[in-house]
Design a protein around this motif. Structure first.
Motif, PDB file in Angstrom:
ATOM      1  N   PHE A   9       0.816  -1.200   0.000  1.00 59.21           N
ATOM      2  CA  PHE A   9       0.000   0.000   0.000  1.00 59.21           C
ATOM      3  C   PHE A   9       0.856   1.258   0.000  1.00 59.21           C
ATOM      4  O   PHE A   9       0.438   2.293   0.451  1.00 59.21           O
ATOM      5  CB  PHE A   9      -0.938  -0.010   1.200  1.00 59.21           C
ATOM      6  CG  PHE A   9      -1.672  -1.296   1.324  1.00 59.21           C
ATOM      7  CD1 PHE A   9      -2.603  -1.643   0.372  1.00 59.21           C
ATOM      8  CD2 PHE A   9      -1.418  -2.157   2.356  1.00 59.21           C
ATOM      9  CE1 PHE A   9      -3.275  -2.831   0.458  1.00 59.21           C
ATOM     10  CE2 PHE A   9      -2.093  -3.351   2.450  1.00 59.21           C
ATOM     11  CZ  PHE A   9      -3.023  -3.693   1.501  1.00 59.21           C
ATOM     12  N   ASP A  25     -14.530   1.551   0.938  1.00 57.50           N
ATOM     13  CA  ASP A  25     -14.300   0.121   1.104  1.00 57.50           C
ATOM     14  C   ASP A  25     -14.698  -0.284   2.513  1.00 57.50           C
ATOM     15  O   ASP A  25     -15.085   0.541   3.341  1.00 57.50           O
ATOM     16  CB  ASP A  25     -12.851  -0.242   0.784  1.00 57.50           C
ATOM     17  CG  ASP A  25     -11.882   0.482   1.666  1.00 57.50           C
ATOM     18  OD1 ASP A  25     -10.794  -0.022   1.895  1.00 57.50           O
ATOM     19  OD2 ASP A  25     -12.228   1.588   2.140  1.00 57.50           O
ATOM     20  N   GLN A  70      -9.593   3.428   1.978  1.00 55.54           N
ATOM     21  CA  GLN A  70      -9.409   4.228   0.779  1.00 55.54           C
ATOM     22  C   GLN A  70     -10.111   5.562   0.990  1.00 55.54           C
ATOM     23  O   GLN A  70     -11.291   5.587   1.344  1.00 55.54           O
ATOM     24  CB  GLN A  70     -10.021   3.486  -0.407  1.00 55.54           C
ATOM     25  CG  GLN A  70      -9.704   4.110  -1.731  1.00 55.54           C
ATOM     26  CD  GLN A  70     -10.341   3.332  -2.863  1.00 55.54           C
ATOM     27  OE1 GLN A  70     -11.046   2.362  -2.629  1.00 55.54           O
ATOM     28  NE2 GLN A  70     -10.115   3.756  -4.074  1.00 55.54           N
ATOM     29  N   ASP A 111      -6.847   9.775  -5.218  1.00 57.62           N
ATOM     30  CA  ASP A 111      -7.292   8.551  -4.597  1.00 57.62           C
ATOM     31  C   ASP A 111      -6.139   7.972  -3.781  1.00 57.62           C
ATOM     32  O   ASP A 111      -5.044   7.773  -4.300  1.00 57.62           O
ATOM     33  CB  ASP A 111      -7.726   7.583  -5.704  1.00 57.62           C
ATOM     34  CG  ASP A 111      -8.008   6.220  -5.167  1.00 57.62           C
ATOM     35  OD1 ASP A 111      -8.531   6.141  -4.051  1.00 57.62           O
ATOM     36  OD2 ASP A 111      -7.716   5.237  -5.857  1.00 57.62           O
ATOM     37  N   LYS A 115      -5.639   5.081  -2.667  1.00 60.07           N
ATOM     38  CA  LYS A 115      -5.251   3.691  -2.900  1.00 60.07           C
ATOM     39  C   LYS A 115      -4.330   3.569  -4.099  1.00 60.07           C
ATOM     40  O   LYS A 115      -3.301   2.908  -4.045  1.00 60.07           O
ATOM     41  CB  LYS A 115      -6.508   2.855  -3.127  1.00 60.07           C
ATOM     42  CG  LYS A 115      -6.286   1.370  -3.070  1.00 60.07           C
ATOM     43  CD  LYS A 115      -7.615   0.685  -3.163  1.00 60.07           C
ATOM     44  CE  LYS A 115      -7.481  -0.791  -3.370  1.00 60.07           C
ATOM     45  NZ  LYS A 115      -8.784  -1.340  -3.764  1.00 60.07           N
ATOM     46  N   THR A 116      -4.684   4.230  -5.183  1.00 62.55           N
ATOM     47  CA  THR A 116      -3.898   4.093  -6.402  1.00 62.55           C
ATOM     48  C   THR A 116      -2.979   5.288  -6.637  1.00 62.55           C
ATOM     49  O   THR A 116      -2.071   5.214  -7.447  1.00 62.55           O
ATOM     50  CB  THR A 116      -4.829   3.982  -7.615  1.00 62.55           C
ATOM     51  OG1 THR A 116      -5.637   5.163  -7.653  1.00 62.55           O
ATOM     52  CG2 THR A 116      -5.733   2.783  -7.501  1.00 62.55           C
TER      53      THR A 116
END
Lengths: 951, 251
Positions: free
Chosen positions: A6, A486, A491, A507, A509-510
């Protein structure tokens, strides 16, 4: 610490000041950039990633004044002409570095002779020096003549063994000194009348065979001077070429010298207006107009091999087909290539630049030209916009990469929970609305259940469908449409505010940028404060963030209200702020639409509320007696506390003056409003409880002495109750100086300073305890707390300086705390708070062992295992943002500075999550084995009993 | 590492809404400007070389920097690994070579006002202690950084070697104890008892008591012997339990 997936790092360089494409190899993929954040880097032109990057000191000492490139070497002038550095651009190592004599830097150029470039000339205010490119050694240095009167500004060379230094006596004449390349002897020295000229670099260029061409600022005439002959300036009125400068515009000239050992091109651009360029040619001393470009946004020259082209960016192109025009938005400029020799447009060289409608205007155009197989010229363009975005575009308009360099200067950020999915929101909405009859309620319930079922079936189908595809093809792209929270709220949406005034929604997460919004007319020295007024929890009301932008000079502020999930400007009109703003604070009050109330205090100590509906004002009147706030005036050393009156005026209730002649306030830290403390006390070794002093209104005020002498300097720390102004504790650290970094949380304050006596960095921790009994265990009131807390303090040595510091934060505060420390080496250290505990005993006793206290050691260790970013170093960490997640064990961390780094930390390990290598096999096999063992032993027992019965 | 005390608590904060942060007073401009530099003082150069044994310099120099006293002065590495930090006034500085991959020990460099240089080991506790180092600096990497701890793998040996490491492995261990102990008792004990050797049996019972140290709990061995030795050994079992009791009490 265990590696996890992560972690995300994004590396930036900053706003580009100089850029060169690496042209010495035809197939090179490098573009060199030198930026305003003192970074020199090489980018990959195919991907936009960094090959290497060198981060120099911040401030003027690392400032890059000039970038010159020759072959494999890039020469930089750094720190106002203090250092000259040469870099090897393939590996990114330093070739050499030399210190130049003091003097303010004016100009630099490469000097060639007989088609070989071997030297670099640096012009300072009073001297010119020439250095070898191979090792940086000085070839010669000469003082410039008549420096009292002449302002030398430019240096020029065209490969004939002479170096021309051009200076100006403003509004009088040009002074030209010609040096011999060999030994630095003055060959010629003369002055030419030029009463209209005051700045050579702004209004003159050298064109063709050494023709100094200038244009006066009024835009009336060209003036030309042959540097080799130096007779007199010839004046050519612009009108004779049928040119006219836009009124009030200062005309600009642009020439191009592809090879420093050769003469510049005889073609050059004249900018006549903000969107008007003219390509001109100098031929036998005569200027001829070649082509007029209007409208044109930007122009640039580029050379490949022997061919030189001019690239022109225009708002739209007349030659493309009609439907193309219809489709193209006004913000779709087009780049075309023109032959520099003839001014003709080259065929098939149109490139469409897709501009982000939420971005800024294009500011600079860099063109990488190359020869195609059929000997025609192809090119790629790098466009820099005013919001610091770099876009690299290939024909016919394919964006190869985009770098959001504004993110290299994040000022403040917030993390916002993502919204629920549409179906979940539907369900939630059912409860939010007012009841309207039993039947309709039932129907609503049934319909929402149906929607849920439908969604579930859809999900199952998708799972089934995806399972058949190979894993690599299953895309998990997060777009703004399918954003949803989530299970564990890991996230989130990171809302980042950058110094350039561009806002980003990323974002977590990404790391993908989901929205961006450029705020025009943000003052360059603005201060920002971002506040979340409404979270996503109040469906159907959209979440709402408010950004307060304040001009530091005037104190005037503006509010920008937007939706943090989509980045769109909210339809709520913020109030205009005619008065300078002193303070802003978010109240826990909410209006009927669940937006928290923002109070703004202006310089008349009047308070205005946003939103200011009747409901809010009524609530404020009721609550006014218990709303307190404080103001800090660091220039006068004044800390003052105010109370709100019912008519929204204020009344001062306390004031603390810290004499600014002796010490100045450098920071004031309160506690974070979203912090939870789980345990009210600490259990001691003898099973008694030491209660913590948990004052939510406590402020930590850090002061530094104005006397910086190492024997007399000191730093002070004051703990003040923000409501009553009562000084809870005061500590002075003698023979210490800043920068001081402070973290204030729970019942402790940790601060770091530089000890001038021992020349080391030291940490100090202060913890406050109520004692063995709690005065009032249900409510904490600053107004009713008769006993002063017990104060414990301990200090430690830290073997590194630090850039920033923050504490982890979790949902309920059960997890132990860590300090996250940004180090100059690029690591982010996660130091357990356990090591900074003033109760660490010097002598270990049974009780301290019982309490799990670590014996005192003077030095804190930096263990690389505690680096939460491993080898992914983060440069110039400016701030660390921590946010709780839905899991108690997990804290989300974002470090920002030149780079952005996002990860999760688990201060007490993942006690509420099964590890991903959890041994399901072992556990289930044990269970089965047990089960069978019971079966078998039961059977055996039966047999045994039977046998015994027979006996 | 959880906080062990869990006193339920509700801190109802006084609604004194205290201000959240202090945003508009220039925090950034404060401390940075405090570094005093003498503009007229001489400036010196710290020189040295960094070596990573066995690694080509071009593989790591582009990520390396030389930091003098934090980020107060910054130098870069040449392609051969040597470096020079220019423009440093006299004083005492900690010089550090930082790379993301290799670890270098910091060195303290003292520069006199006349420009004499001395390098010594960094000792933050005894700051005046001098252990000379070569100057120009020769800084040799002491190996790669270890960012990762070995993952806690869990094997059968962990039961014996390292019990109660954390909550998770303790649970596992209990599970296995649950499985193994009854098996041992069921399979082994009857055999031992059946040997009819009273010495052996005594020993066995004692060891069973060891496993069950709490005297309040029902004695496993007692139960077992009752169960397996049947009616004939009831009196003996009684005597044997008398024998074991004192052992239990002693603990």
């Amino acid at each position: 610490m265990i590696a996890d997936l992560f972690i995300l790092r994004q590396q930036y360089v900053g706003k580009v000041r100089f850029s060169h494409f690496d042209t010495h190899v035809q197939s090179s993929k490098k573009v060199l950039v030198a930026t305003e954040r003192n970074v020199f880097a090489a980018l990959n032109t195919r991907t936009g990633e960094l090959f290497w990057r060198h981060v120099d000191k911040t401030g003027s000492e690392g400032n890059i004044d000039a970038l010159l490139q020759h072959g494999q070497d890039a020469v930089l002038v750094v720190g106002n002409g203090r250092l000259l550095r040469s870099w090897e651009i393939n590996v990114g190592g330093l070739n050499w570095e030399v210190v130049l004599d003091s003097g303010s830097f004016q100009s630099a150029c490469l000097v060639g002779q007989q088609d070989m470039v071997k030297h670099v000339a640096v012009l300072k205010k009073t001297a010119i020096s020439v250095h070898y490119l191979s090792n940086g050694h000085q070839k010669w240095i000469e003082n410039l003549p008549e420096t009292e009167t002449v302002d030398y500004q430019a240096v020029y060379s065209d490969g004939n063994g002479e170096v021309y230094v051009l200076g100006v006596v403003p509004h009088s004449h040009i002074a030209i000194v010609v040096y011999s390349m060999e030994d630095g002897e003055i060959i010629k020295q003369m002055s030419v009348e030029a009463p209209w000229l005051y700045n050579i670099q702004a209004s003159c260029v050298v064109v063709g065979q050494g023709m100094l061409t200038c244009v006066d600022s009024a835009g009336v005439s060209f003036y030309m001077l042959d540097l080799h002959l130096q007779l007199q300036m010839t004046q050519v009125p612009l009108q004779s070429l049928a040119l006219e400068v836009d009124p009030g515009f200062h005309p600009v000239l642009l020439s191009h010298q592809p090879n420093p050992a050769r003469q510049p091109l005889s073609e050059f651009f004249l900018q006549l207006g903000p969107d008007h360029y003219q390509l001109l040619q100098l031929n036998n001393g005569q200027i001829a107009a070649m082509r007029d470009f209007k409208p044109a946004l930007l122009v640039s020259f580029a050379t490949t091999g022997e061919k030189t082209v001019a690239a022109v960016m225009s708002p739209k192109n007349k030659t493309v087909s009609k439907c193309e025009i219809e489709r193209s938005l006004p913000s779709r400029p087009v780049v075309n290539l023109f032959s520099a020799e003839t001014g003709r447009r080259l065929l098939d060289t149109t490139l469409i630049v897709n501009m982000d409608p939420n971005g800024g205007k294009p500011e600079k155009l860099y063109v990488q030209a190359f020869l195609k197989k059929d000997d025609s010229v192809g090119y790629r363009a790098m466009v820099q916009t005013e919001d610091h975005t770099l876009t690299f575009i290939q024909q016919p308009g394919r964006v190869m990469w985009t770098r959001e360099e504004a993110l290299s200067d994040v000022v403040t950020m917030e993390m916002v929970d993502l919204p629920l999915t549409g179906t979940q929101a539907e369900l939630e909405g059912e409860f939010g609305k007012k009841a309207d009859g039993l039947m309709s309620m039932v129907m609503k319930r049934l319909s929402s259940q149906l929607i849920l079922l439908q969604a579930w079936i859809g999900h199952l189908w998708k799972l089934f469908y995806d399972a058949r595809k190979p894993r690599s093809q299953v895309k998990n792209d997060v777009t703004i449409e399918n954003l949803s929270r989530d299970e564990f709220n890991l996230q989130k949406m990171m809302v980042m505010v950058t110094a350039s005034g561009k806002l980003f929604g990323i974002d977590s997460k990404t790391g993908g940028i989901l929205w961006r919004h450029y705020l025009h007319n943000v003052p360059p020295n603005a201060a920002f404060k971002l506040m979340v007024q409404r979270t996503t929890a109040h469906f159907p009301h959209p979440p709402q963030c408010t950004l307060l932008i304040k001009d530091k000079d005037t104190g005037l502020g503006t509010l920008h209200v937007f939706n943090p999930i989509f980045g769109k400007k909210s339809h709520v009109t913020p109030p205009a702020l005619p008065q300078p703003i002193l303070q802003s604070l978010m109240l826990p009050l909410m209006d009927q639409d669940y937006a928290k109330v923002l109070l703004l205090v202006d310089d008349q100590y009047k308070v205005s509320a946003f939103p200011s509906t009747k409901n809010v004002l009524q609530q404020l009147q009721e609550m006014a007696a218990s709303i307190f706030f404080y103001l800090v005036d660091s220039s006068q050393g004044r800390l003052s506390g105010y109370r709100l009156r019912t008519d929204l005026s204020t009344e001062q209730i306390w004031e603390v003056i810290i004499p600014p002649e002796v010490q100045k306030i450098v920071s004031v830290k309160g506690k974070r409003p979203n912090e939870h403390v789980h345990s009210q006390g600490r259990v001691m070794g003898d099973r008694s409880v030491l209660y913590k002093y948990l004052n939510p209104n406590l402020l930590a005020v850090v002061t530094e002495s104005t006397d910086l002498h190492q024997e007399r300097s000191f730093i002070g720390i004051l703990l003040i109750d923000g409501v009553t102004g009562r000084i809870i504790h005061e500590a002075i650290q003698r023979k210490a100086r800043g920068p001081v970094h402070v973290v204030h949380s729970e019942n402790w304050v940790v601060y770091e300073y530089w000890s001038t006596k021992s020349r080391r960095n030291e940490f100090s921790v202060i913890e406050l305890y109520e004692g063995m009994e709690l005065y009032n265990s249900t409510v904490f009131s600053s107004l009713d707390r008769p006993h002063a807390p017990q104060v414990l303090q301990q200090s430690y040595i830290f073997p590194s300086s630090i850039s920033t510091m923050e504490a982890t934060l979790t949902e309920k505060g059960i997890t132990s705390r860590h300090l996250l420390i940004g180090l100059p080496s690029g690591g982010i250290l996660s130091l357990p708070k356990m090591f900074l505990d003033p109760r660490r005993p010097e002598i270990v006793s049974e009780q301290s062992r019982e309490e799990n206290l670590i014996p005192y050691a003077p030095e804190l260790l930096i263990r690389t295992e505690w680096f939460i970013n491993y080898n992914q170093t983060v440069s110039r960490v400016r701030g660390i943002y921590t946010a709780p997640s839905g899991l108690e064990s997990t804290c989300l961390v974002v470090a920002y500075g030149l780079d952005i780094y996002q990860t999760r930390v688990y201060p007490s390990k993942q006690f509420d999550v099964l590890k991903d290598d959890y041994d399901y096999m072992l556990i289930s096999s044990v269970l089965f084995a047990l089960f069978f063992a019971t079966m078998i032993s039961k059977r055996l027992a039966e047999v045994k009993l039977l046998n015994r019965a027979w006996r | 590492m959880l906080q062990r005390e869990r006193i339920p608590l509700q801190l109802i904060f006084l609604q004194a809404a205290l201000v959240v942060a202090w945003c508009f007073t220039d925090v950034e401009t404060g401390p940075g400007a405090g570094v005093s530099t003498q503009p007229n003082g001489d400036r010196f150069k710290i020189e040295g070389r960094a070596i990573v044994p066995g690694i080509k310099t071009q593989d790591w120099v582009s990520t390396a920097r030389v930091l003098v006293e934090g980020e107060e002065y910054v130098g870069f590495l040449r392609t051969d690994g040597s470096f020079a930090v220019n423009d440093v006034p006299s004083g005492s500085y900690v010089v550090e070579v930082v790379t993301p991959t290799y670890r270098f020990e910091p060195v303290r460099v003292d520069i006199t006002t006349k420009g004499k240089m001395r390098a010594r080991l960094v000792n933050y506790i005894k700051t005046s202690e001098v252990i000379r180092q070569p100057y120009p600096l020769q800084i040799r990497a002491s190996g790669p950084h270890s960012y990762f701890m070995k993952r806690e793998t869990w094997g059968w040996t962990d039961f014996l070697m390292n019990p109660m490491k954390d909550v998770y492995s303790t649970k596992k261990m209990m599970l296995v104890m649950m499985m193994v102990l009854p098996l041992l008792i069921i399979v082994l004990l009857p055999k031992v008892v059946n040997t009819n050797d009273p010495e052996m049996r005594k020993e066995m019972e004692q060891s069973m008591n060891m496993l069950n140290p709490n005297p309040e709990l029902p004695d496993v061995s007692e139960l077992m012997t009752k169960l397996f030795s049947g009616s004939k050994g009831s009196s003996k079992a009684g005597s044997s339990s008398k024998g074991t009791r004192p052992a239990a009490k002693r603990r």
